[in-house]
Write a protein that holds these residues in place. Sequence first.
Motif, PDB file in Angstrom:
ATOM      1  N   ASP A   1       0.818  -1.217   0.000  1.00  0.00           N
ATOM      2  CA  ASP A   1       0.000   0.000   0.000  1.00  0.00           C
ATOM      3  C   ASP A   1       0.852   1.268   0.000  1.00  0.00           C
ATOM      4  O   ASP A   1       0.502   2.255  -0.643  1.00  0.00           O
ATOM      5  N   ASN A   2       1.972   1.229   0.697  1.00  0.00           N
ATOM      6  CA  ASN A   2       2.741   2.464   0.907  1.00  0.00           C
ATOM      7  C   ASN A   2       4.111   2.502   0.237  1.00  0.00           C
ATOM      8  O   ASN A   2       4.662   3.585   0.043  1.00  0.00           O
ATOM      9  N   GLU A   3       4.656   1.358  -0.063  1.00  0.00           N
ATOM     10  CA  GLU A   3       6.067   1.350  -0.487  1.00  0.00           C
ATOM     11  C   GLU A   3       6.270   0.832  -1.900  1.00  0.00           C
ATOM     12  O   GLU A   3       7.364   0.378  -2.247  1.00  0.00           O
ATOM     13  N   THR A   4       5.226   0.859  -2.705  1.00  0.00           N
ATOM     14  CA  THR A   4       5.378   0.460  -4.108  1.00  0.00           C
ATOM     15  C   THR A   4       4.887   1.598  -5.001  1.00  0.00           C
ATOM     16  O   THR A   4       4.167   2.500  -4.554  1.00  0.00           O
ATOM     17  N   LEU A   5       5.316   1.529  -6.242  1.00  0.00           N
ATOM     18  CA  LEU A   5       4.963   2.578  -7.203  1.00  0.00           C
ATOM     19  C   LEU A   5       4.383   1.929  -8.458  1.00  0.00           C
ATOM     20  O   LEU A   5       5.087   1.242  -9.201  1.00  0.00           O
ATOM     21  N   THR A   6       3.099   2.140  -8.691  1.00  0.00           N
ATOM     22  CA  THR A   6       2.438   1.548  -9.850  1.00  0.00           C
ATOM     23  C   THR A   6       2.014   2.638 -10.837  1.00  0.00           C
ATOM     24  O   THR A   6       1.934   2.409 -12.041  1.00  0.00           O
ATOM     25  N   CYS A   7       1.771   3.819 -10.309  1.00  0.00           N
ATOM     26  CA  CYS A   7       1.195   4.939 -11.067  1.00  0.00           C
ATOM     27  C   CYS A   7       2.048   5.361 -12.266  1.00  0.00           C
ATOM     28  O   CYS A   7       3.247   5.557 -12.141  1.00  0.00           O
ATOM     29  N   TYR A   8       1.400   5.491 -13.423  1.00  0.00           N
ATOM     30  CA  TYR A   8       2.109   5.944 -14.622  1.00  0.00           C
ATOM     31  C   TYR A   8       2.620   7.373 -14.465  1.00  0.00           C
ATOM     32  O   TYR A   8       3.539   7.795 -15.154  1.00  0.00           O
ATOM     33  N   ASN A   9       1.989   8.130 -13.581  1.00  0.00           N
ATOM     34  CA  ASN A   9       2.424   9.518 -13.399  1.00  0.00           C
ATOM     35  C   ASN A   9       3.429   9.670 -12.252  1.00  0.00           C
ATOM     36  O   ASN A   9       3.747  10.789 -11.847  1.00  0.00           O
ATOM     37  N   GLY A  10       3.890   8.530 -11.746  1.00  0.00           N
ATOM     38  CA  GLY A  10       4.993   8.565 -10.788  1.00  0.00           C
ATOM     39  C   GLY A  10       4.605   8.951  -9.369  1.00  0.00           C
ATOM     40  O   GLY A  10       5.463   9.328  -8.573  1.00  0.00           O
ATOM     41  N   VAL A  11       3.324   8.842  -9.021  1.00  0.00           N
ATOM     42  CA  VAL A  11       2.896   9.153  -7.657  1.00  0.00           C
ATOM     43  C   VAL A  11       2.885   7.838  -6.852  1.00  0.00           C
ATOM     44  O   VAL A  11       2.154   6.910  -7.208  1.00  0.00           O
ATOM     45  N   PRO A  12       3.682   7.749  -5.781  1.00  0.00           N
ATOM     46  CA  PRO A  12       3.794   6.492  -5.022  1.00  0.00           C
ATOM     47  C   PRO A  12       2.483   6.077  -4.353  1.00  0.00           C
ATOM     48  O   PRO A  12       1.521   6.854  -4.279  1.00  0.00           O
ATOM     49  N   GLY A  13       2.473   4.827  -3.828  1.00  0.00           N
ATOM     50  CA  GLY A  13       1.332   4.310  -3.065  1.00  0.00           C
ATOM     51  C   GLY A  13       0.060   4.323  -3.876  1.00  0.00           C
ATOM     52  O   GLY A  13       0.001   3.745  -4.955  1.00  0.00           O
ATOM     53  N   ARG A  14      -0.970   5.013  -3.389  1.00  0.00           N
ATOM     54  CA  ARG A  14      -2.257   4.994  -4.095  1.00  0.00           C
ATOM     55  C   ARG A  14      -2.249   5.818  -5.384  1.00  0.00           C
ATOM     56  O   ARG A  14      -3.209   5.834  -6.137  1.00  0.00           O
ATOM     57  N   GLY A  15      -1.185   6.550  -5.614  1.00  0.00           N
ATOM     58  CA  GLY A  15      -0.938   7.174  -6.919  1.00  0.00           C
ATOM     59  C   GLY A  15      -1.829   8.351  -7.261  1.00  0.00           C
ATOM     60  O   GLY A  15      -2.522   8.912  -6.402  1.00  0.00           O
TER      61      GLY A  15
END
Lengths: 221, 221
Positions: free
Chosen positions: A181-195
Amino acid sequence: MKAIVVLSGGQDSATALALAVRKYGAAEVAAITFAYGQRHSLETKFARALARRFRIGRHKVVKLDFYRHLTSNALMSKDAAIEVKKGEKCPTTVVEGRNAFFLLAAAVWAKELGAHAIYTGVSETDFSGYPDCREAFIKAQQKAIRLALDYKVSIVTPFMHMTKAEEWALADELGIFDVIDNETLTCYNGVPGRGCGKCPACRLRNAGREEYLSRKAKGAK
Amino acid sequence: MKAIVVLSGGQDSATALALAVRKYGAAEVAAITFAYGQRHSLETKFARALARRFRIGRHKVVKLDFYRHLTSNALMSKDAAIEVKKGEKCPTTVVEGRNAFFLLAAAVWAKELGAHAIYTGVSETDFSGYPDCREAFIKAQQKAIRLALDYKVSIVTPFMHMTKAEEWALADELGIFDVIDNETLTCYNGVPGRGCGKCPACRLRNAGREEYLSRKAKGAK
């Protein structure tokens, strides 16, 4: 080493890393992260932090600088918009053949280290138009790699047929819900966690999270 | 573009280039050369000169710097001896998975250019312990690439079952015997043309040359 994990720093690969660690023990797990000119090179920072958190045996960040010379796409360009163009099957974020390169490079390193398993977080379920996330490709790639290297390596895809909600449930079971939830980065716009909450990757991730939490709340009642 | 040729600057790839040019015309042929930290980076100079000589539409030299971080071998190291170690199947010149990377990268570029054929000079006949020169690998790799890119590309291997003598005969038929003889680099020790004469690549090349010339002389009597 027993297993190599292709680690992007996102939800899927972080959960795959946790699965490999559970199976083989952290010391026998290595991770490989690719920097291929993506906009959010922040990814590699998250990957490094995850490798430290899970105390795995080795982590390597490999630059694939050549990629930008072969093909063009929105993930590697600062200007291009992230979208699905009218009449196109794939979003502009497609990086042609990306997983094929990642798996091949991981396999070459696996042979060097004597590992026979490669973990990757690809999934057909959230298939977003990326042909190299499909199971048919993974099977063909495994065969090609084994022949190319004359070495037995298996590509492990724990999430191939799992929904995002099921993946969140698995993270919870593994005791790493908060890490994901807090320590991964999935967002295409580079916003960590929930993005950013708006790009396709965030929507998929957050919808799965809500679905899982809602089910859990109901089950707990 | 119609075809991409994987061009190393050696005998095989130069002859493959000539075949592609004969079939599609020079303007419709592109070549791609990989610099992967090999000892004889002189190769890329020969590749560039060949691209100019055949007046092909495009030529790209792509650095694969990441390679040295994944695996180690004699072709990429200044110190290691070129030999077949006792008890080992492969010579120390094996670069693990090299052709797999080359073909995949060529295919990504082929899709970008709209080409559907990739020419490579690999051969099973002079099989020297390199698993990624075998036909079984080429077929598996073609399948994996097509699935990865969702794009129809064919890997063309004109010399798969040809002897070196037959390849020299073909060069003669194509009117490029002298080009192959003087303007290509096959030698592991970086000596152009007929080379050092001692390394496995030179021996194979020169034996084929002598065999062809001897047959030709007999046939001409």
